[in-house]
Design a protein around this motif. Structure first.
Motif: not given
Length: 226
Positions: A17-23, A30-34, A55-56, A63-70
């Protein structure tokens, strides 16, 4: 044209359920794992009202840990590959690599389309790049007594949700800065690291599958004006 109703969908990825680390999401992409299943991709697309890119980042699903933006731009750490950056740019994103010593930069930056709070542990020389890429006003500050400003808070253009560790002064400070509705809440049955279980844009939200009805109501109040 009628206003789109703010939707919230419970989700799990890789059985967690820790979805935020992946999206990662903004209001158009919206970017999600491959290897996220198409059924999950369809739910994400419908709920957030965006297109979805598989993507990766750093050859990782985090992705949700390594990317931040608007909607104006995104920031990624220097461990991403050139091919990954090119893929993001090909899909219309304004991408800047922030060469800080920290890689989990989404834990250190809280942003919407107008305002950004940057953790004081990020080196000062990168604050200008963050401002220019995100196209926002920027302040450097802690929130809720921690430098993990992107981990314990989530924002869209309608509201900000803070960890229940927030004191009255935290709520007041964030409310004054963002000029939006601010409240405290949790995800996944009481978890206070909000971004780990919550992904929002202006259209809707994704929550970890352990999130309760009460928690979802609070999320809808803050981010959807419900």
């Amino acid at each position: 044209m009628s206003r789109r109703r703010f939707e919230v969908a419970p989700l799990s990825i890789y059985g967690t359920s820790t979805i935020g680390v992946y999206i990662f999401t903004n209001n158009t992409l919206t970017i999600v794992p491959m290897d996220v299943p198409d059924k999950v991709v369809n739910s994400i697309r419908d709920t957030l009202g965006t297109s979805v890119l598989k993507a990766s980042l750093a050859k990782s699903p985090l992705i949700g840990i390594f990317m931040v933006g608007n909607d104006n731009g995104v920031l990624v750490p220097s461990i991403v590959t050139e091919d990954e950056v090119n893929e993001l740019k090909k899909n219309g994103l304004n991408v800047s690599i922030i060469r800080t010593r920290y890689t989990a930069i989404a834990n250190l930056i809280l942003t919407n389309n107008r305002k950004t709070i940057v953790s004081p542990i990020i080196e000062k020389e990168y604050v200008g790049l963050i401002r220019d890429t995100l196209g926002t006003e920027v302040i450097v500050d802690e929130v809720c007594g921690t430098y993990l400003v992107g981990s314990i808070a989530v924002a869209n253009d309608k509201g900000v949700l803070l960890s229940p560790e927030a004191k009255d002064e935290d709520v007041r400070k964030v409310k004054d800065y963002f000029g939006l509705t601010v409240n405290v809440g949790t995800v996944n049955r009481g978890r206070s690291f909000l971004r780990g279980g919550l992904v929002v844009n202006n259209n809707g939200g994704l929550v970890g599958s352990d999130t309760t009805g009460f928690e979802i109501v609070r999320i809808m109040q803050v981010f959807g004006g419900v």
